[in-house]
Structures are given as C-alpha cells and as structure tokens.
Write a protein that holds these residues in place. Sequence first.
Motif, PDB file in Angstrom:
ATOM      1  N   TYR A   1     -14.224   0.080  -6.589  1.00  0.00           N
ATOM      2  CA  TYR A   1     -12.774   0.222  -6.697  1.00  0.00           C
ATOM      3  C   TYR A   1     -12.110  -1.036  -7.246  1.00  0.00           C
ATOM      4  O   TYR A   1     -11.028  -0.956  -7.817  1.00  0.00           O
ATOM      5  CB  TYR A   1     -12.163   0.605  -5.354  1.00  0.00           C
ATOM      6  CG  TYR A   1     -12.626   1.965  -4.892  1.00  0.00           C
ATOM      7  CD1 TYR A   1     -12.424   3.083  -5.698  1.00  0.00           C
ATOM      8  CD2 TYR A   1     -13.288   2.132  -3.695  1.00  0.00           C
ATOM      9  CE1 TYR A   1     -12.857   4.331  -5.297  1.00  0.00           C
ATOM     10  CE2 TYR A   1     -13.719   3.382  -3.291  1.00  0.00           C
ATOM     11  CZ  TYR A   1     -13.500   4.477  -4.093  1.00  0.00           C
ATOM     12  OH  TYR A   1     -13.938   5.708  -3.699  1.00  0.00           O
TER      13      TYR A   1
ATOM     14  N   TYR B   1     -13.573   3.316   3.528  1.00  0.00           N
ATOM     15  CA  TYR B   1     -14.181   4.292   2.622  1.00  0.00           C
ATOM     16  C   TYR B   1     -14.641   5.526   3.400  1.00  0.00           C
ATOM     17  O   TYR B   1     -14.362   6.659   3.027  1.00  0.00           O
ATOM     18  CB  TYR B   1     -15.361   3.622   1.918  1.00  0.00           C
ATOM     19  CG  TYR B   1     -16.157   4.470   0.955  1.00  0.00           C
ATOM     20  CD1 TYR B   1     -15.928   4.402  -0.415  1.00  0.00           C
ATOM     21  CD2 TYR B   1     -17.181   5.295   1.399  1.00  0.00           C
ATOM     22  CE1 TYR B   1     -16.684   5.152  -1.314  1.00  0.00           C
ATOM     23  CE2 TYR B   1     -17.940   6.041   0.507  1.00  0.00           C
ATOM     24  CZ  TYR B   1     -17.683   5.970  -0.844  1.00  0.00           C
ATOM     25  OH  TYR B   1     -18.432   6.699  -1.732  1.00  0.00           O
TER      26      TYR B   1
ATOM     27  N   ILE C   1      -2.148   8.763  -1.619  1.00  0.00           N
ATOM     28  CA  ILE C   1      -3.062   8.341  -0.565  1.00  0.00           C
ATOM     29  C   ILE C   1      -2.730   8.976   0.779  1.00  0.00           C
ATOM     30  O   ILE C   1      -3.615   9.386   1.507  1.00  0.00           O
ATOM     31  CB  ILE C   1      -3.083   6.807  -0.469  1.00  0.00           C
ATOM     32  CG1 ILE C   1      -3.743   6.263  -1.728  1.00  0.00           C
ATOM     33  CG2 ILE C   1      -3.803   6.350   0.775  1.00  0.00           C
ATOM     34  CD1 ILE C   1      -3.651   4.782  -1.892  1.00  0.00           C
TER      35      ILE C   1
ATOM     36  N   TYR D   1      -9.140  -2.656  -2.401  1.00  0.00           N
ATOM     37  CA  TYR D   1      -8.899  -2.161  -3.759  1.00  0.00           C
ATOM     38  C   TYR D   1      -8.735  -0.645  -3.776  1.00  0.00           C
ATOM     39  O   TYR D   1      -8.057  -0.112  -4.642  1.00  0.00           O
ATOM     40  CB  TYR D   1     -10.041  -2.571  -4.689  1.00  0.00           C
ATOM     41  CG  TYR D   1     -10.107  -4.053  -4.916  1.00  0.00           C
ATOM     42  CD1 TYR D   1      -9.235  -4.677  -5.801  1.00  0.00           C
ATOM     43  CD2 TYR D   1     -11.027  -4.839  -4.239  1.00  0.00           C
ATOM     44  CE1 TYR D   1      -9.293  -6.041  -6.019  1.00  0.00           C
ATOM     45  CE2 TYR D   1     -11.082  -6.202  -4.439  1.00  0.00           C
ATOM     46  CZ  TYR D   1     -10.218  -6.802  -5.329  1.00  0.00           C
ATOM     47  OH  TYR D   1     -10.266  -8.148  -5.532  1.00  0.00           O
ATOM     48  N   CYS D   2      -9.327   0.047  -2.826  1.00  0.00           N
ATOM     49  CA  CYS D   2      -9.192   1.502  -2.762  1.00  0.00           C
ATOM     50  C   CYS D   2      -7.752   1.918  -2.485  1.00  0.00           C
ATOM     51  O   CYS D   2      -7.371   3.046  -2.761  1.00  0.00           O
ATOM     52  CB  CYS D   2     -10.139   2.084  -1.720  1.00  0.00           C
ATOM     53  SG  CYS D   2      -9.925   1.450  -0.057  1.00  0.00           S
ATOM     54  N   TYR D   3      -6.940   1.008  -1.962  1.00  0.00           N
ATOM     55  CA  TYR D   3      -5.519   1.267  -1.726  1.00  0.00           C
ATOM     56  C   TYR D   3      -4.610   0.469  -2.644  1.00  0.00           C
ATOM     57  O   TYR D   3      -3.495   0.870  -2.911  1.00  0.00           O
ATOM     58  CB  TYR D   3      -5.152   0.939  -0.276  1.00  0.00           C
ATOM     59  CG  TYR D   3      -5.442   2.059   0.663  1.00  0.00           C
ATOM     60  CD1 TYR D   3      -4.471   2.994   0.971  1.00  0.00           C
ATOM     61  CD2 TYR D   3      -6.692   2.203   1.228  1.00  0.00           C
ATOM     62  CE1 TYR D   3      -4.734   4.041   1.826  1.00  0.00           C
ATOM     63  CE2 TYR D   3      -6.970   3.250   2.088  1.00  0.00           C
ATOM     64  CZ  TYR D   3      -5.989   4.161   2.384  1.00  0.00           C
ATOM     65  OH  TYR D   3      -6.252   5.206   3.221  1.00  0.00           O
ATOM     66  N   ASN D   4      -5.063  -0.688  -3.088  1.00  0.00           N
ATOM     67  CA  ASN D   4      -4.199  -1.601  -3.824  1.00  0.00           C
ATOM     68  C   ASN D   4      -4.399  -1.625  -5.326  1.00  0.00           C
ATOM     69  O   ASN D   4      -3.748  -2.376  -6.011  1.00  0.00           O
ATOM     70  CB  ASN D   4      -4.405  -3.033  -3.305  1.00  0.00           C
ATOM     71  CG  ASN D   4      -3.835  -3.196  -1.929  1.00  0.00           C
ATOM     72  OD1 ASN D   4      -2.750  -2.731  -1.649  1.00  0.00           O
ATOM     73  ND2 ASN D   4      -4.572  -3.844  -1.057  1.00  0.00           N
ATOM     74  N   ASP D   5      -5.290  -0.866  -5.849  1.00  0.00           N
ATOM     75  CA  ASP D   5      -5.613  -0.805  -7.264  1.00  0.00           C
ATOM     76  C   ASP D   5      -6.626  -1.876  -7.637  1.00  0.00           C
ATOM     77  O   ASP D   5      -6.981  -2.727  -6.853  1.00  0.00           O
ATOM     78  CB  ASP D   5      -4.371  -0.909  -8.141  1.00  0.00           C
ATOM     79  CG  ASP D   5      -4.520  -0.131  -9.445  1.00  0.00           C
ATOM     80  OD1 ASP D   5      -5.593   0.467  -9.665  1.00  0.00           O
ATOM     81  OD2 ASP D   5      -3.580  -0.128 -10.237  1.00  0.00           O
TER      82      ASP D   5
ATOM     83  N   ARG E   1      -7.764   2.453  -7.408  1.00  0.00           N
ATOM     84  CA  ARG E   1      -7.744   3.364  -6.259  1.00  0.00           C
ATOM     85  C   ARG E   1      -8.137   4.775  -6.684  1.00  0.00           C
ATOM     86  O   ARG E   1      -7.800   5.227  -7.773  1.00  0.00           O
ATOM     87  CB  ARG E   1      -6.402   3.331  -5.554  1.00  0.00           C
ATOM     88  CG  ARG E   1      -5.226   3.691  -6.377  1.00  0.00           C
ATOM     89  CD  ARG E   1      -3.940   3.511  -5.554  1.00  0.00           C
ATOM     90  NE  ARG E   1      -2.802   3.709  -6.418  1.00  0.00           N
ATOM     91  CZ  ARG E   1      -2.100   2.731  -6.986  1.00  0.00           C
ATOM     92  NH1 ARG E   1      -2.412   1.487  -6.735  1.00  0.00           N
ATOM     93  NH2 ARG E   1      -1.093   2.998  -7.780  1.00  0.00           N
TER      94      ARG E   1
ATOM     95  N   MET F   1       0.843  -1.180   0.000  1.00  0.00           N
ATOM     96  CA  MET F   1       0.000   0.000   0.000  1.00  0.00           C
ATOM     97  C   MET F   1       0.887   1.242   0.000  1.00  0.00           C
ATOM     98  O   MET F   1       1.812   1.336   0.796  1.00  0.00           O
ATOM     99  CB  MET F   1      -0.912   0.011   1.216  1.00  0.00           C
ATOM    100  CG  MET F   1      -1.948  -1.066   1.193  1.00  0.00           C
ATOM    101  SD  MET F   1      -2.995  -0.962   2.657  1.00  0.00           S
ATOM    102  CE  MET F   1      -3.871  -2.481   2.475  1.00  0.00           C
TER     103      MET F   1
ATOM    104  N   GLY G   1      -6.591   3.596 -11.122  1.00  0.00           N
ATOM    105  CA  GLY G   1      -5.305   3.852 -10.548  1.00  0.00           C
ATOM    106  C   GLY G   1      -4.133   3.403 -11.363  1.00  0.00           C
ATOM    107  O   GLY G   1      -3.059   3.269 -10.845  1.00  0.00           O
TER     108      GLY G   1
END
Length: 90
Positions: A67, A56, A77, A33-37, A72, A1, A89
């Motif tokens: 996401y 979120y 971030i 997925y919001c951090y990891n793509d 992301r 991340m 992302g």
Amino acid sequence: MIGVSDEEKKWIESSCKCPECPTKPKEEAKKAYCYNDRSEAKPNAVACICPTCDVYKNKNFLGTNYYCITGRPITKIAGAEVHEALGGGR
C-alpha cells in the motif's frame, strides 16, 4: 484518515506495522498507507508485511499489498463498498 472515528484512528495508528516494514521509506514518518494513501517517496519493493498487519486482517484488505506503493485499497473506507483498481488511491 477518511471516514474514521478518533477511536478507530488511534487503534489503526497503534496496530499499524508500516514502521517495521522493509519496503517503507526510512525517511518517511507516515503510517497506515492502507488508510492514508501511498508514499510520497519512492519505496523499494523489498518485502511487504501488509498481510501480517492487524489493520489489514481486521479490515479484510485482500487482493493487493504494498500500500505504500499502490495507495489505499478502497475509496470509501468507512463502509468498504468501493474497491479501487490496483494502482492506488489517487
């Protein structure tokens, strides 16, 4: 991340709702997925639960969902200064 401390990473992983989401590909073990793509698999957009996730809500990820499909929502971030266009992302 990207730009995340070990402590924050643990919180994100434990708070993430991706594993219970009906859109997440079952064969994929990936979380947050919001951090990891986005997913490497092809998710089927069934019903997104991103807005119900504490990650979120806590990070104020507003304006898009799914996401696992889009990737992301931000490129920086840690400070959340730069928002990417819808689509991801990568």
